[in-house]
Design a protein around this motif. Structure first.
Motif, PDB file in Angstrom:
ATOM      1  N   LEU A  53       0.828  -1.207   0.000  1.00  9.53           N
ATOM      2  CA  LEU A  53       0.000   0.000   0.000  1.00  9.53           C
ATOM      3  C   LEU A  53       0.866   1.262   0.000  1.00  9.53           C
ATOM      4  O   LEU A  53       0.576   2.227  -0.718  1.00  9.53           O
ATOM      5  CB  LEU A  53      -0.923  -0.002   1.214  1.00  9.53           C
ATOM      6  CG  LEU A  53      -2.018  -1.073   1.215  1.00  9.53           C
ATOM      7  CD1 LEU A  53      -2.769  -1.069   2.537  1.00  9.53           C
ATOM      8  CD2 LEU A  53      -2.978  -0.865   0.050  1.00  9.53           C
ATOM      9  N   LEU A  54       1.946   1.256   0.795  1.00  8.49           N
ATOM     10  CA  LEU A  54       2.850   2.407   0.826  1.00  8.49           C
ATOM     11  C   LEU A  54       3.534   2.592  -0.522  1.00  8.49           C
ATOM     12  O   LEU A  54       3.704   3.725  -0.992  1.00  8.49           O
ATOM     13  CB  LEU A  54       3.886   2.224   1.932  1.00  8.49           C
ATOM     14  CG  LEU A  54       3.377   2.284   3.379  1.00  8.49           C
ATOM     15  CD1 LEU A  54       4.494   1.927   4.355  1.00  8.49           C
ATOM     16  CD2 LEU A  54       2.814   3.663   3.703  1.00  8.49           C
ATOM     17  N   MET A  55       3.943   1.499  -1.150  1.00  9.69           N
ATOM     18  CA  MET A  55       4.602   1.585  -2.457  1.00  9.69           C
ATOM     19  C   MET A  55       3.638   2.126  -3.513  1.00  9.69           C
ATOM     20  O   MET A  55       4.035   2.892  -4.394  1.00  9.69           O
ATOM     21  CB  MET A  55       5.120   0.207  -2.892  1.00  9.69           C
ATOM     22  CG  MET A  55       6.279  -0.324  -2.074  1.00  9.69           C
ATOM     23  SD  MET A  55       7.100  -1.766  -2.821  1.00  9.69           S
ATOM     24  CE  MET A  55       5.768  -2.959  -2.887  1.00  9.69           C
ATOM     25  N   PHE A  56       2.384   1.712  -3.436  1.00 11.55           N
ATOM     26  CA  PHE A  56       1.397   2.159  -4.425  1.00 11.55           C
ATOM     27  C   PHE A  56       1.146   3.658  -4.305  1.00 11.55           C
ATOM     28  O   PHE A  56       1.020   4.357  -5.310  1.00 11.55           O
ATOM     29  CB  PHE A  56       0.087   1.392  -4.241  1.00 11.55           C
ATOM     30  CG  PHE A  56      -0.950   1.698  -5.290  1.00 11.55           C
ATOM     31  CD1 PHE A  56      -0.845   1.151  -6.555  1.00 11.55           C
ATOM     32  CD2 PHE A  56      -2.018   2.536  -5.008  1.00 11.55           C
ATOM     33  CE1 PHE A  56      -1.800   1.431  -7.538  1.00 11.55           C
ATOM     34  CE2 PHE A  56      -2.972   2.820  -5.973  1.00 11.55           C
ATOM     35  CZ  PHE A  56      -2.857   2.262  -7.241  1.00 11.55           C
ATOM     36  N   ILE A  57       1.105   4.170  -3.090  1.00 20.16           N
ATOM     37  CA  ILE A  57       0.902   5.613  -2.893  1.00 20.16           C
ATOM     38  C   ILE A  57       2.126   6.390  -3.356  1.00 20.16           C
ATOM     39  O   ILE A  57       2.031   7.363  -4.105  1.00 20.16           O
ATOM     40  CB  ILE A  57       0.594   5.921  -1.420  1.00 20.16           C
ATOM     41  CG1 ILE A  57      -0.722   5.268  -1.015  1.00 20.16           C
ATOM     42  CG2 ILE A  57       0.526   7.437  -1.189  1.00 20.16           C
ATOM     43  CD1 ILE A  57      -0.984   5.275   0.481  1.00 20.16           C
ATOM     44  N   GLY A  58       3.303   5.981  -2.896  1.00 18.62           N
ATOM     45  CA  GLY A  58       4.545   6.575  -3.385  1.00 18.62           C
ATOM     46  C   GLY A  58       4.877   7.936  -2.810  1.00 18.62           C
ATOM     47  O   GLY A  58       4.479   8.283  -1.693  1.00 18.62           O
ATOM     48  N   ALA A  59       5.597   8.711  -3.611  1.00 19.93           N
ATOM     49  CA  ALA A  59       6.134  10.003  -3.174  1.00 19.93           C
ATOM     50  C   ALA A  59       5.182  11.141  -3.549  1.00 19.93           C
ATOM     51  O   ALA A  59       3.972  10.951  -3.624  1.00 19.93           O
ATOM     52  CB  ALA A  59       7.517  10.219  -3.782  1.00 19.93           C
ATOM     53  N   SER A  60       5.749  12.318  -3.809  1.00 18.56           N
ATOM     54  CA  SER A  60       4.944  13.498  -4.133  1.00 18.56           C
ATOM     55  C   SER A  60       5.274  14.011  -5.530  1.00 18.56           C
ATOM     56  O   SER A  60       6.339  13.713  -6.079  1.00 18.56           O
ATOM     57  CB  SER A  60       5.194  14.607  -3.096  1.00 18.56           C
ATOM     58  OG  SER A  60       4.909  14.139  -1.792  1.00 18.56           O
ATOM     59  N   SER A  61       4.377  14.787  -6.082  1.00 15.32           N
ATOM     60  CA  SER A  61       4.565  15.332  -7.429  1.00 15.32           C
ATOM     61  C   SER A  61       5.809  16.219  -7.480  1.00 15.32           C
ATOM     62  O   SER A  61       6.104  16.954  -6.536  1.00 15.32           O
ATOM     63  CB  SER A  61       3.341  16.146  -7.844  1.00 15.32           C
ATOM     64  OG  SER A  61       2.201  15.325  -7.901  1.00 15.32           O
ATOM     65  N   GLY A  62       6.527  16.151  -8.596  1.00 19.14           N
ATOM     66  CA  GLY A  62       7.730  16.959  -8.761  1.00 19.14           C
ATOM     67  C   GLY A  62       8.932  16.409  -8.024  1.00 19.14           C
ATOM     68  O   GLY A  62       9.955  17.082  -7.919  1.00 19.14           O
ATOM     69  N   SER A  63       8.826  15.170  -7.515  1.00 24.21           N
ATOM     70  CA  SER A  63       9.925  14.570  -6.767  1.00 24.21           C
ATOM     71  C   SER A  63      10.635  13.532  -7.614  1.00 24.21           C
ATOM     72  O   SER A  63      10.346  13.362  -8.802  1.00 24.21           O
ATOM     73  CB  SER A  63       9.387  13.907  -5.493  1.00 24.21           C
ATOM     74  OG  SER A  63       8.684  12.722  -5.816  1.00 24.21           O
ATOM     75  N   THR A  64      11.558  12.805  -6.989  1.00 18.60           N
ATOM     76  CA  THR A  64      12.289  11.758  -7.683  1.00 18.60           C
ATOM     77  C   THR A  64      11.591  10.408  -7.578  1.00 18.60           C
ATOM     78  O   THR A  64      12.074   9.422  -8.129  1.00 18.60           O
ATOM     79  CB  THR A  64      13.709  11.616  -7.089  1.00 18.60           C
ATOM     80  OG1 THR A  64      13.588  11.322  -5.692  1.00 18.60           O
ATOM     81  CG2 THR A  64      14.498  12.886  -7.255  1.00 18.60           C
ATOM     82  N   GLY A  65      10.460  10.337  -6.864  1.00 18.37           N
ATOM     83  CA  GLY A  65       9.791   9.070  -6.618  1.00 18.37           C
ATOM     84  C   GLY A  65       8.621   8.810  -7.535  1.00 18.37           C
ATOM     85  O   GLY A  65       8.216   9.645  -8.348  1.00 18.37           O
ATOM     86  N   GLY A  66       8.037   7.603  -7.381  1.00 19.03           N
ATOM     87  CA  GLY A  66       6.910   7.195  -8.216  1.00 19.03           C
ATOM     88  C   GLY A  66       5.645   7.044  -7.401  1.00 19.03           C
ATOM     89  O   GLY A  66       5.436   7.723  -6.401  1.00 19.03           O
ATOM     90  N   GLY A  67       4.775   6.094  -7.824  1.00 16.55           N
ATOM     91  CA  GLY A  67       3.498   5.884  -7.175  1.00 16.55           C
ATOM     92  C   GLY A  67       2.436   6.836  -7.684  1.00 16.55           C
ATOM     93  O   GLY A  67       2.679   7.646  -8.584  1.00 16.55           O
ATOM     94  N   ILE A  68       1.238   6.748  -7.106  1.00 18.08           N
ATOM     95  CA  ILE A  68       0.166   7.647  -7.553  1.00 18.08           C
ATOM     96  C   ILE A  68       0.367   9.056  -6.995  1.00 18.08           C
ATOM     97  O   ILE A  68      -0.252   9.999  -7.459  1.00 18.08           O
ATOM     98  CB  ILE A  68      -1.222   7.114  -7.149  1.00 18.08           C
ATOM     99  CG1 ILE A  68      -1.355   7.022  -5.629  1.00 18.08           C
ATOM    100  CG2 ILE A  68      -1.500   5.779  -7.822  1.00 18.08           C
ATOM    101  CD1 ILE A  68      -2.766   6.732  -5.147  1.00 18.08           C
ATOM    102  N   LYS A  69       1.214   9.204  -5.990  1.00 15.95           N
ATOM    103  CA  LYS A  69       1.609  10.465  -5.359  1.00 15.95           C
ATOM    104  C   LYS A  69       0.675  10.830  -4.191  1.00 15.95           C
ATOM    105  O   LYS A  69      -0.511  10.511  -4.174  1.00 15.95           O
ATOM    106  CB  LYS A  69       1.659  11.624  -6.359  1.00 15.95           C
ATOM    107  CG  LYS A  69       2.568  11.363  -7.568  1.00 15.95           C
ATOM    108  CD  LYS A  69       4.018  11.258  -7.171  1.00 15.95           C
ATOM    109  CE  LYS A  69       4.961  11.266  -8.364  1.00 15.95           C
ATOM    110  NZ  LYS A  69       4.819  10.182  -9.313  1.00 15.95           N
ATOM    111  N   THR A  70       1.269  11.541  -3.235  1.00 14.29           N
ATOM    112  CA  THR A  70       0.543  11.939  -2.024  1.00 14.29           C
ATOM    113  C   THR A  70      -0.600  12.902  -2.331  1.00 14.29           C
ATOM    114  O   THR A  70      -1.665  12.840  -1.711  1.00 14.29           O
ATOM    115  CB  THR A  70       1.498  12.589  -1.019  1.00 14.29           C
ATOM    116  OG1 THR A  70       2.202  13.673  -1.671  1.00 14.29           O
ATOM    117  CG2 THR A  70       2.524  11.590  -0.502  1.00 14.29           C
ATOM    118  N   GLY A  71      -0.375  13.815  -3.278  1.00 10.24           N
ATOM    119  CA  GLY A  71      -1.425  14.766  -3.644  1.00 10.24           C
ATOM    120  C   GLY A  71      -2.642  14.062  -4.216  1.00 10.24           C
ATOM    121  O   GLY A  71      -3.789  14.457  -3.946  1.00 10.24           O
ATOM    122  N   THR A  72      -2.403  13.022  -5.010  1.00 15.24           N
ATOM    123  CA  THR A  72      -3.500  12.247  -5.586  1.00 15.24           C
ATOM    124  C   THR A  72      -4.318  11.583  -4.492  1.00 15.24           C
ATOM    125  O   THR A  72      -5.553  11.606  -4.519  1.00 15.24           O
ATOM    126  CB  THR A  72      -2.944  11.174  -6.541  1.00 15.24           C
ATOM    127  OG1 THR A  72      -2.159  11.801  -7.556  1.00 15.24           O
ATOM    128  CG2 THR A  72      -4.066  10.384  -7.189  1.00 15.24           C
TER     129      THR A  72
END
Length: 434
Positions: free
Chosen positions: A288-307
């Motif tokens: 679940l944490l991997m699917f959410i991921g990081a934030s927009s404009g970052s170096t990470g992936g996932g659906i992003k925290t803002g989403t």
């Protein structure tokens, strides 16, 4: 036909996608050079391509151990690919142009804006300069802080190289290590300093350059933060705490281990405990944490925290019949629609990838296949230990999922959009929902 003219007339999204593909193939060729592979080690091209894609997509999934396979030059190439993938191909290219004293034209500024997910095209050159400065600062400080931990186990020169590589990988949220033996950071699970330094690098790399810059410009004054930064910090903090508590509840690990794995599971991919020993409940938390991921404009992936924030806000609004608002601001009307599309596309990719993993590798369990697909999509790099056993079709599938995860499913979907809009409008119909 001139290929450069053809590329210039493509949309920014397509140019960025082609740029990432080009860097992946160039990287795979460089990693295949004899000077990049250790003597006596045989490296197949599929593994070089897999490693290059994992580095450029800042994932960290490995089919061959970087420390045991590549020479110092090969490890330098790997670090360069991680840095390029983390900053973004367009930002990296623009940074090189600026360093050479060349001007970035309007097309280049548009590409940077698209790559960094910035709403306004103003100040792109200044933004790129600040991104490079922030990156160098964080990575140098991270290397200096990591050095005492590594120098205890390695000669000073080797420890310096490991510290620099580790800092680059951590800040760019890529779980590569060059320690050898495929151990990741398990030998340092009780090293408080290295754990905390790595978490700080991962956290700031994952919240995005815009949020970091705003935190510096406002001198950490919460009231002056934009809605974006407040959402990023609030959701990231909440996920960190919730992930730590859930992992501590399900696994026999220390609080430091639970905290580290909660941070790393979002997009980084470092592990201080073998995931093969985790319970199914713990692996589900990490998925679940991997699917959410990081934030927009970052170096990470996932659906992003803002989403995630917009989705939860939209659900709350629909359930309570209240307008979507947070931090004394209204949520943009189209935000929920975009967030829902991104999430559905991401779920479709992960489910399809899991199904194909099970088709290509029938011996995999459903949980292992789901974990591998989610890790690739979230550009995380964590694995339950099955990555090195995958066949060629499964590795090619993983490369595709990592690529989509790095660029974003909505960006990939929009690559096939050729028209500028529909000229015909139909009357609204009625569909029963719920």
């Amino acid at each position: 036909m001139n290929p450069f003219r053809l590329i210039r007339h493509q949309t920014p999204g397509r140019i960025i996608a082609l740029g990432f593909l080009l860097v992946i193939f160039i990287g795979s060729g460089l990693l295949m050079l004899p000077c990049c592979v250790k003597s006596g080690v045989t490296l197949r091209y599929i593994d070089a391509l897999y490693t290059s894609a994992s580095a450029v997509c800042v994932t960290g999934l490995i089919s061959v151990d970087a420390g045991d396979t590549f020479t110092p030059l090969g490890q330098f190439v790997l670090a360069a690919l991680i840095q390029t993938g983390g900053l973004g191909v367009t930002s990296m290219g623009a940074g090189i142009m600026i360093a050479m004293g060349q001007k970035v034209n309007l097309k280049g500024r548009t590409l940077i804006r698209e790559a960094l997910n910035v709403s306004s095209p103003k100040g792109m050159v200044r933004l790129v300069k600040s991104i490079f400065l922030l990156t160098v600062t964080f990575e140098l400080l991270g290397a200096i802080a990591s050095y005492p931990s590594f120098v205890r186990d390695f000669p000073p020169k080797r420890a310096l190289g490991i510290s620099l590589f580790h800092s680059v990988a951590a800040f760019n949220n890529s779980g590569f290590d060059i320690l050898g033996g495929g151990r990741s950071l398990t030998p340092y699970q009780d090293d408080v300093m290295l754990n905390l330094v790595t978490c700080v690098l991962i956290f700031f790399g994952g919240i995005g350059f815009l949020a970091i810059r705003e935190m510096i410009d406002t001198r950490l004054r919460w009231r002056k933060f934009s809605m974006h930064t407040k959402v990023v910090l609030s959701v990231s903090g909440a996920l960190l705490v919730i992930g730590t508590l859930l992992l501590k509840m399900t696994e026999d690990i220390s609080w430091l281990g639970a905290f580290f794995n909660s941070v790393s599971a979002r997009t980084a991919g470092f592990a201080t405990y073998p995931l093969q020993r985790f319970s199914e409940a713990g692996l589900l938390v990490i998925i679940l944490l991997m699917f959410i991921g990081a934030s927009s404009g970052s170096t990470g992936g996932g659906i992003k925290t803002g989403t995630l924030f917009v989705l939860l806000s939209g659900i709350y609004s629909a359930a309570t019949n209240h307008t979507e608002k947070a931090f004394h601001c209204s949520v943009p009307p189209q935000a929920f629609k975009k967030a829902a599309v991104i999430t559905l596309l991401a779920m479709a990719l992960v489910v399809s990838g899991t199904y194909l993993f099970l088709v290509f590798e029938p011996e995999l369990s459903l949980l292992d296949a789901l974990f591998e697909a989610t890790s690739a999509f979230g550009t995380v790099g964590l694995s339950t230990g099955v990555t090195s056993t995958l066949g060629v079709p499964a590795k090619l599938l993983t490369i595709f999922i990592m690529y989509v995860g790095r660029l974003g499913p909505l960006t990939i979907a929009s690559l096939w959009h050729f028209t500028h809009g529909e000229r015909i409008r139909y009357p609204e119909g009625n569909i029963a929902i719920g």
